[in-house]
Enzyme design. Structure first.
Site, PDB file in Angstrom:
ATOM      1  N   HIS A   1       0.853  -1.197   0.000  1.00 57.89           N
ATOM      2  CA  HIS A   1       0.000   0.000   0.000  1.00 57.89           C
ATOM      3  C   HIS A   1       0.882   1.237   0.000  1.00 57.89           C
ATOM      4  O   HIS A   1       1.928   1.282   0.661  1.00 57.89           O
ATOM      5  CB  HIS A   1      -1.020  -0.016   1.135  1.00 57.89           C
ATOM      6  CG  HIS A   1      -0.553   0.305   2.515  1.00 57.89           C
ATOM      7  ND1 HIS A   1      -0.457   1.603   2.988  1.00 57.89           N
ATOM      8  CD2 HIS A   1      -0.192  -0.490   3.553  1.00 57.89           C
ATOM      9  CE1 HIS A   1      -0.061   1.582   4.258  1.00 57.89           C
ATOM     10  NE2 HIS A   1       0.118   0.320   4.622  1.00 57.89           N
TER      11      HIS A   1
ATOM     12  N   ASP B   1       4.208  -4.843   3.585  1.00 53.93           N
ATOM     13  CA  ASP B   1       3.659  -3.726   4.351  1.00 53.93           C
ATOM     14  C   ASP B   1       4.472  -3.627   5.636  1.00 53.93           C
ATOM     15  O   ASP B   1       4.404  -4.524   6.483  1.00 53.93           O
ATOM     16  CB  ASP B   1       2.180  -4.013   4.646  1.00 53.93           C
ATOM     17  CG  ASP B   1       1.479  -2.854   5.353  1.00 53.93           C
ATOM     18  OD1 ASP B   1       2.129  -1.823   5.613  1.00 53.93           O
ATOM     19  OD2 ASP B   1       0.279  -3.001   5.639  1.00 53.93           O
TER      20      ASP B   1
ATOM     21  N   GLU C   1      -5.402   1.808   1.869  1.00 50.00           N
ATOM     22  CA  GLU C   1      -5.262   0.645   2.761  1.00 50.00           C
ATOM     23  C   GLU C   1      -5.618   1.049   4.173  1.00 50.00           C
ATOM     24  O   GLU C   1      -6.258   0.298   4.911  1.00 50.00           O
ATOM     25  CB  GLU C   1      -3.823   0.108   2.710  1.00 50.00           C
ATOM     26  CG  GLU C   1      -3.618  -1.219   3.450  1.00 50.00           C
ATOM     27  CD  GLU C   1      -3.185  -1.080   4.915  1.00 50.00           C
ATOM     28  OE1 GLU C   1      -3.083  -2.096   5.601  1.00 50.00           O
ATOM     29  OE2 GLU C   1      -2.983   0.063   5.386  1.00 50.00           O
ATOM     30  N   GLU C   2      -5.194   2.246   4.554  1.00 48.98           N
ATOM     31  CA  GLU C   2      -5.381   2.683   5.944  1.00 48.98           C
ATOM     32  C   GLU C   2      -6.850   2.933   6.291  1.00 48.98           C
ATOM     33  O   GLU C   2      -7.186   3.054   7.461  1.00 48.98           O
ATOM     34  CB  GLU C   2      -4.538   3.948   6.217  1.00 48.98           C
ATOM     35  CG  GLU C   2      -3.032   3.747   6.033  1.00 48.98           C
ATOM     36  CD  GLU C   2      -2.393   2.854   7.098  1.00 48.98           C
ATOM     37  OE1 GLU C   2      -3.126   2.344   7.966  1.00 48.98           O
ATOM     38  OE2 GLU C   2      -1.167   2.674   7.047  1.00 48.98           O
TER      39      GLU C   2
ATOM     40  N   HIS D   1       1.952   4.830  12.830  1.00 51.54           N
ATOM     41  CA  HIS D   1       0.811   5.745  12.651  1.00 51.54           C
ATOM     42  C   HIS D   1       1.013   7.092  13.357  1.00 51.54           C
ATOM     43  O   HIS D   1       0.029   7.718  13.750  1.00 51.54           O
ATOM     44  CB  HIS D   1      -0.509   5.078  13.095  1.00 51.54           C
ATOM     45  CG  HIS D   1      -0.986   4.066  12.084  1.00 51.54           C
ATOM     46  ND1 HIS D   1      -2.206   3.455  12.146  1.00 51.54           N
ATOM     47  CD2 HIS D   1      -0.389   3.571  10.963  1.00 51.54           C
ATOM     48  CE1 HIS D   1      -2.336   2.620  11.125  1.00 51.54           C
ATOM     49  NE2 HIS D   1      -1.245   2.672  10.394  1.00 51.54           N
TER      50      HIS D   1
HETATM   51  N1  TRP Z   1      -1.463  -2.890   7.661  1.00 49.89           N
HETATM   52  C1  TRP Z   1      -1.231  -2.195   8.908  1.00 49.89           C
HETATM   53  C2  TRP Z   1      -1.126  -0.723   8.603  1.00 49.89           C
HETATM   54  O1  TRP Z   1      -0.816  -0.355   7.501  1.00 49.89           O
HETATM   55  C3  TRP Z   1       0.049  -2.642   9.562  1.00 49.89           C
HETATM   56  C4  TRP Z   1      -0.044  -4.024  10.053  1.00 49.89           C
HETATM   57  C5  TRP Z   1      -0.497  -4.403  11.271  1.00 49.89           C
HETATM   58  C6  TRP Z   1       0.317  -5.183   9.365  1.00 49.89           C
HETATM   59  N2  TRP Z   1      -0.442  -5.760  11.363  1.00 49.89           N
HETATM   60  C7  TRP Z   1       0.061  -6.239  10.242  1.00 49.89           C
HETATM   61  C8  TRP Z   1       0.835  -5.416   8.120  1.00 49.89           C
HETATM   62  C9  TRP Z   1       0.315  -7.548   9.839  1.00 49.89           C
HETATM   63  C10 TRP Z   1       1.101  -6.736   7.733  1.00 49.89           C
HETATM   64  C11 TRP Z   1       0.828  -7.779   8.579  1.00 49.89           C
HETATM   65  O2  TRP Z   1      -1.369   0.062   9.464  1.00 49.89           O
HETATM   66 ZN    ZN Z   2      -0.588   1.857   8.635  1.00 50.18          ZN
END
Ligand code: TRP
Ligand code: ZN
Ligand code: CA
Length: 438
Positions: free
Chosen positions: A125, A200, A171-172, A287
């Site tokens: 993302h 990610d 994605e967020e 974040h």
């Molecule tokens: N996708 C989440 C984000 O962008 C981050 C994240 C949390 C994540 N747990 C995960 C990414 C496990 C991959 C796998 O805020």
């Molecule tokens: Zn994030």
């Protein structure tokens, strides 16, 4: 493709080159076709990946401090990545969608060539949250996937599979872009995707080395890469389904990926094996506004970027495993008309180590005037019966057919038999030839 398959390819090629197969082979043993080993994956330059991160950081700085969905910094990020890919010869597509009243964008880049029916995808993302530039989350994955795509172009890679890269929007906000992409793919296009690799957060400042525990082949590929570095990995457990692989997985597409940790705390045991600080989260700036270019562990980013390329090269070039030795009996055997006992045609197999493979291939060539009369079995050396044909095909004549038999519980060496029984009066024929390939 696993390392063991690569080694097997290399071994077969070496034997073929040395002419050993030709000289040692019995008359009925066909020489295996030599298949070129997959090209060596490149070392992705960390400096290039970091240069992309600094560009994304500048983009955020020039656009209100973030690269979030619906903000100018997101579209500028897309434009940056797209320009690099266009210049490198990719076919890029901008897919738009609407979320929370704003236009969102997915960027798709296809590398020309490869099998259009077998597509290997990698993605990440590209959006950040509104609170910061999103350099680890997820400039890191976006930059590593971009630099891997550029390395594909530099290498002029001609993989067996068709390669496609994706950068997802929103994605967020709940995997909006990747869900949109998957939901709008026709079923036939979904079926062509052999795997989706997700990246990610792969440069976390207090990193862990986590591998998604989804498709076993993809998982093993990443584990092989890390085993080669002598670095232990763990299964990713910080929220399965929390990134863009989830919609692919829901659609039945094999998925995998890497992750270096978000807001979970590194344990003492993890700090022991990976270094870093126990009792502290993997990414203290998750974040937050401090997710800037200082929020990256270079070693983790370097290793994970190389792992992206390793996976693309190995899984994308996955050449079919070459056939092993085969043995044939070309002596005709008359099949007497029903009622009569079954007849058999034997093949003596020798020089094959271990058991027969799960994909033992049996080619049958029976000349007959009514194949619906016939029951055809493969008999293993210990007498185990594998039915190949049971009177199907009705009034069609000859049975010229290839069968794949899971004979993995059978020792390969010994006398194998093709057994044919005629079960209805009138039509007759003969076993013309048959062949077994390990
Ligand atoms: N996708 C989440 C984000 O962008 C981050 C994240 C949390 C994540 N747990 C995960 C990414 C496990 C991959 C796998 O805020
Ligand atoms: Zn994030
Ligand atoms: Ca008959």
């Amino acid at each position: 493709m696993s390392l063991s398959v690569s080694r097997r390819l290399a071994a077969v090629t070496a034997l073929a080159v040395a002419g050993l197969f030709a000289s040692a082979a019995p008359a009925a043993l066909a020489a295996p076709t030599a298949v070129a080993a997959a090209p060596t994956p490149p070392d992705i330059p960390l400096a290039n990946v970091k240069a992309h991160l600094s560009q994304l950081s500048t983009i955020a700085a020039n656009n209100g401090g973030n690269r979030a969905h619906g903000r100018a910094g997101y579209k500028a990020s897309v434009d940056y990545v797209k320009a690099k890919l266009d210049a490198a010869g990719f076919t890029t597509t901008l897919q738009t969608f609407t979320s929370s009243g704003a236009t969102g964008y997915n960027l798709i880049a296809d590398w020309p060539g490869g099998d259009p029916n077998s597509v290997l995808m990698a993605g990440s993302h590209l959006d950040s949250v509104t609170s910061g530039a999103g350099i680890n989350d997820n400039g890191s994955g976006s930059a590593a996937v971009l630099e891997t795509a550029l390395a594909v172009s530099r290498a002029g890679l001609q993989p067996t599979k068709h390669l496609r890269f994706g950068w997802w929007g929103a994605e967020e906000l709940g995997l909006i872009g990747s869900k949109y992409y998957v939901n709008n793919l026709p079923a036939a296009e979904k079926a062509k995707i052999s795997g989706y690799l997700n990246f990610d957060m792969i440069g976390s400042p207090n990193p862990g080395y986590f591998v998604y525990d989804d498709d076993p082949t993809i998982e093993q590929t990443f584990k092989n890469y890390y085993a080669g570095l002598g670095i232990p990995t763990e299964i990713e457990t910080e929220g399965d389904g929390r990134s863009d692989h989830a919609p692919f997985k829901s659609a039945g597409i094999p998925v995998g990926g890497l992750f270096s940790g978000a807001d979970y705390t590194k344990t003492a045991a993890q700090a022991q094996k990976w270094g870093g600080t126990s009792g502290q989260s993997f990414d203290r700036c998750y974040h937050s506004s401090c997710d800037n270019t200082a929020n990256i562990n270079d070693t983790a980013l370097d290793r994970n970027a190389d792992a992206v390329a390793y996976a693309i090269w190995n899984l994308g070039a996955a050449t079919p495993v070459p056939p092993g030795p085969s043995f044939e009996n070309t002596t005709d055997v008359t099949i007497p008309d029903s009622p009569a006992a079954a007849v058999t045609s034997p093949i003596t197999v020798s020089g094959v180590t271990g058991n027969a493979p799960a994909t033992t291939k049996v080619d049958v060539n029976i000349v007959h005037t009514y194949r619906g009369d016939l029951v055809v079995d493969l008999l293993a050396p210990d007498g185990t019966v594998y039915n190949l044909h049971n009177r199907s095909g009705g009034s069609a004549d000859n049975l010229v057919q290839s069968y794949t038999v899971n004979a993995s519980s059978e020792v390969a060496n010994g006398v194998w038999k093709l057994r044919v029984k005629d079960s209805a009066a009138q039509d007759v024929g003969y076993i013309n030839s048959w062949k077994i390939t390990f």
